[in-house]
Design a protein around this motif. Sequence first.
Motif, PDB file in Angstrom:
ATOM      1  N   ARG A 321       0.837  -1.212   0.000  1.00 29.39           N
ATOM      2  CA  ARG A 321       0.000   0.000   0.000  1.00 29.39           C
ATOM      3  C   ARG A 321       0.864   1.251   0.000  1.00 29.39           C
ATOM      4  NH1 ARG A 321      -5.297  -1.251  -0.427  1.00 29.39           N
ATOM      5  NH2 ARG A 321      -5.876  -3.097   0.753  1.00 29.39           N
ATOM      6  N   ALA A 322       1.911   1.235   0.806  1.00 24.34           N
ATOM      7  CA  ALA A 322       2.786   2.412   0.862  1.00 24.34           C
ATOM      8  C   ALA A 322       3.407   2.658  -0.513  1.00 24.34           C
ATOM      9  CB  ALA A 322       3.868   2.213   1.917  1.00 24.34           C
ATOM     10  N   MET A 323       3.807   1.595  -1.176  1.00 24.93           N
ATOM     11  CA  MET A 323       4.420   1.741  -2.493  1.00 24.93           C
ATOM     12  C   MET A 323       3.472   2.428  -3.474  1.00 24.93           C
ATOM     13  SD  MET A 323       6.397  -1.881  -2.873  1.00 24.93           S
ATOM     14  CE  MET A 323       8.006  -2.154  -2.107  1.00 24.93           C
ATOM     15  N   ARG A 324       2.178   2.101  -3.353  1.00 26.01           N
ATOM     16  CA  ARG A 324       1.195   2.710  -4.258  1.00 26.01           C
ATOM     17  C   ARG A 324       0.915   4.166  -3.938  1.00 26.01           C
ATOM     18  NH1 ARG A 324      -3.054  -1.247  -6.204  1.00 26.01           N
ATOM     19  NH2 ARG A 324      -4.544   0.287  -5.465  1.00 26.01           N
ATOM     20  N   PHE A 351      10.324  -7.245  -2.325  1.00 22.87           N
ATOM     21  CA  PHE A 351      10.379  -7.627  -3.737  1.00 22.87           C
ATOM     22  C   PHE A 351       8.983  -7.996  -4.245  1.00 22.87           C
ATOM     23  CE2 PHE A 351      10.415 -11.336  -6.528  1.00 22.87           C
ATOM     24  CZ  PHE A 351      11.113 -10.872  -7.632  1.00 22.87           C
ATOM     25  N   GLN A 352       8.293  -8.832  -3.471  1.00 25.61           N
ATOM     26  CA  GLN A 352       6.950  -9.267  -3.886  1.00 25.61           C
ATOM     27  C   GLN A 352       5.966  -8.105  -3.950  1.00 25.61           C
ATOM     28  OE1 GLN A 352       6.358 -12.285  -0.879  1.00 25.61           O
ATOM     29  NE2 GLN A 352       6.295 -13.863  -2.465  1.00 25.61           N
ATOM     30  N   ALA A 353       6.058  -7.217  -2.969  1.00 28.52           N
ATOM     31  CA  ALA A 353       5.144  -6.070  -2.944  1.00 28.52           C
ATOM     32  C   ALA A 353       5.376  -5.194  -4.179  1.00 28.52           C
ATOM     33  CB  ALA A 353       5.348  -5.268  -1.656  1.00 28.52           C
ATOM     34  N   ARG A 359       5.792  -1.617 -10.059  1.00 23.88           N
ATOM     35  CA  ARG A 359       6.558  -0.376  -9.981  1.00 23.88           C
ATOM     36  C   ARG A 359       8.024  -0.690  -9.736  1.00 23.88           C
ATOM     37  NH1 ARG A 359       3.087   4.256  -6.786  1.00 23.88           N
ATOM     38  NH2 ARG A 359       1.709   4.649  -8.535  1.00 23.88           N
ATOM     39  N   SER A 360       8.894   0.227 -10.154  1.00 16.35           N
ATOM     40  CA  SER A 360      10.333   0.028  -9.965  1.00 16.35           C
ATOM     41  C   SER A 360      10.848   0.869  -8.806  1.00 16.35           C
ATOM     42  CB  SER A 360      11.101   0.438 -11.224  1.00 16.35           C
ATOM     43  OG  SER A 360      10.755  -0.435 -12.271  1.00 16.35           O
ATOM     44  N   LEU A 393      10.859   4.995  -8.925  1.00 15.40           N
ATOM     45  CA  LEU A 393      11.265   5.661 -10.161  1.00 15.40           C
ATOM     46  C   LEU A 393      10.402   5.202 -11.322  1.00 15.40           C
ATOM     47  CD1 LEU A 393      15.147   5.334  -9.765  1.00 15.40           C
ATOM     48  CD2 LEU A 393      13.727   7.326  -9.270  1.00 15.40           C
ATOM     49  N   GLU A 394       9.995   6.151 -12.144  1.00 18.57           N
ATOM     50  CA  GLU A 394       9.260   5.809 -13.366  1.00 18.57           C
ATOM     51  C   GLU A 394      10.248   5.748 -14.504  1.00 18.57           C
ATOM     52  OE1 GLU A 394       4.817   7.579 -13.141  1.00 18.57           O
ATOM     53  OE2 GLU A 394       6.412   9.025 -13.515  1.00 18.57           O
ATOM     54  N   PHE A 395      10.018   4.831 -15.402  1.00 19.39           N
ATOM     55  CA  PHE A 395      10.903   4.833 -16.577  1.00 19.39           C
ATOM     56  C   PHE A 395      10.116   4.416 -17.799  1.00 19.39           C
ATOM     57  CE2 PHE A 395      10.919   0.465 -15.331  1.00 19.39           C
ATOM     58  CZ  PHE A 395      11.152  -0.276 -16.472  1.00 19.39           C
TER      59      PHE A 395
END
Length: 395
Positions: A321-324, A351-353, A359-360, A393-395
């Motif tokens: 959730r935090a990653m999102r 890694f799994q999350a 997302r990277s 990071l977006e790429f």
Amino acid sequence: MSSFARVILKRGAEKRILAGHVWIFESLLLKTKGPLKDGDIVEVESYRGDFLGRGYFNHHSNIVVRLLTRKREPIDFEFFKNRIHRAFQRRHPLLQATNAYRVIFSEADFLPGLIIDRYGDIFVLQILTLGIERFRNEIVDVLVQLFQPAGIFERSDARQRTFEGLPLLKQDVWGSVPERVEFLENGLTFFADVREGQKTGFFLDQRDNRLLVRQISARARVLDCFSYSGGFSVSAAKGGAREVIAVDISETAIEQARENARRNHVADKITFRPENVFDLLKHFDKEGEKFDVIILDPPAFVRSKKAIEGALRGYKEINLRAMRLLNPNGYLLTSSCSHNLSENQFHHVLFQAAADVHRSFQVLQKIMQPLDHPILLTIPETYYLKSVLLQYLEF
Ligand code: SAH
């Protein structure tokens, strides 16, 4: 002949001890010789009769002996003074940054069963075993002689004591100890509630991460999950954060976080939310809220080896959730303080999350507990706090 009772190990059982561990499990014990009471100092010998060291005995614990020394030296006032003084010297690199640190971290400082934290001129003692309890007076005398403290408080209320057949207790043992103990850390003023707070009043082990948060929080919108008394929130605000949200399920913790924020003149930047992090993350996700820095410092979800499955799910959920919730280029500082969860297991959850949210993340730093919570290479149980700083990071 020494006057100590002797503990003789089974054939081959000395290997682990020679390899640097100090615990002797009941299953490794062949027999004892001589009169022996729980809490007594014993001499440990291999099956072949080689001397392995001196330690203390307690048949209530499944760790029947913990070694205190590998030498034939007396265990007395001088012994504790020497051990504590040397551990204090190892803390010297910290003294410029702070006047609050762990002076003794049990096995890792060669005093299994003993924890001593220092907050300025107040010391907090935690005795985890019967063997150490026998030396309470000597230890208090050592602290008085070495440091002339204003007060010493005992926080022997850790659950671990029940395995030793010991009651849980909190008591004044020397001088006077105020309700709120102030200390300085990297220029910030915090207080610890040493009488009733969590641990011995403050999470000293997150010191390095607090500094890190300060460094990455300029102009950021910050979410501090499991904030307790606000160490991270205050650090973020002091680091120039635009806005900080501190979340903890405990009203007392939130109240203390407010107080720490006021002390550092940043209360106006922080919103305090006495809520469940799991629910709030879900809610923020639904609302499309975004953050530049998110801190996840949950309590130890893995209290036992059996609890691991549920704990892994918990870690994954909050990290996912935090990653999102992160803006591009946003940071996630995520920790696990469960010593039953290995570094590899924790990294695998991250890694799994990340894989699930598509997302990277760059792994900017892997951080271990600081030097006043040392890790002994040959006693892996001393390694418990694992943190990772990730950047989206977006790429
Ligand atoms: N980050 C803090 C220490 C966190 S200790 C610091 O640096 O000082 C863990 C905290 O999580 C405790 O204060 C506890 O009250 C809180 N907590 C436990 N479960 C929670 C939940 N489900 N939601 C919010 N807070 C929780």
